[in-house]
Enzyme design. Structure first.
Site: not given
Ligand code: GNR
Ligand code: NI
Length: 167
Positions: A46, A51, A91-92, A133-134, A137
């Site tokens: 995702g 981000q 997480c990226l 999670h997204e 963000h």
């Protein structure tokens, strides 16, 4: 298409709250294409626009093994949630960090798709976790903020050490 640089925690830009998308136009569709390419290359399951330093309510997700089931969620809103899931998350924006986080097990999400049409997604398992999670963000929240202060400071130290090694 273009690969976009991903912000790394604790970059203060990850704390910005994203604004609603007023119109799903060509600019938003270009952003979606670039975000999808960036997510697949990373690779991740995702990516939230936050981000890549774009503070608009846009999310891309693909939890399939075959990497051919892209979900696009614009202005997502959770309309129902149930159950509890403890999932190890990554997480990226925090490469190499994996921690268990408590989420809802199922979520029903209303959002716009890439054509601006309204859709409802009934999600469970990894997809449900990823959506939450997204959406965090987009609110300027990162999953490690659910952990203790001590764990958070250890994570920041670990990421700094990684950065030093990478030069
Ligand atoms: O690639 C990712 N994997 C992942 C695993 C468990 C729970 C959430 C995620 S999302 C993450 C990509 C990312 O950072 N999205 O914001
Ligand atoms: Ni993330």
């Amino acid at each position: 298409m273009a690969l976009l640089p991903i912000l790394r925690y604790p970059d203060p830009r990850l704390r910005k709250v994203a604004a609603k998308v007023a119109r799903v136009d060509e600019g938003i569709r270009k952003l979606i294409n670039d975000m999808a390419e960036t997510m697949y290359m990373a690779p991740g399951v995702g990516l939230a626009a936050t981000q890549v330093d774009v503070h608009k309510r846009v999310i891309v997700i693909d939890v399939s093994d075959t990497r051919d089931a892209l979900n696009v969620l614009i202005n997502p809103a959770i309309v129902e949630s149930s159950g509890i899931a403890d999932c190890e998350e990554g997480c990226l924006s925090l490469p190499g960090i994996y921690e268990r986080v408590r989420r809802a097990q199922r979520v029903k999400v209303r959002a716009l798709d890439r054509d601006g049409g309204e859709r409802t997604v009934d999600a469970e398992g990894l997809l449900a976790v990823c959506i939450q999670h997204e959406m965090d963000h987009l609110e300027g929240r990162v999953f490690v903020e659910y952990l203790s202060r001590l764990k958070q400071s250890r994570i920041v130290a670990k990421l700094k050490k990684q950065d030093r090694k990478a030069g």
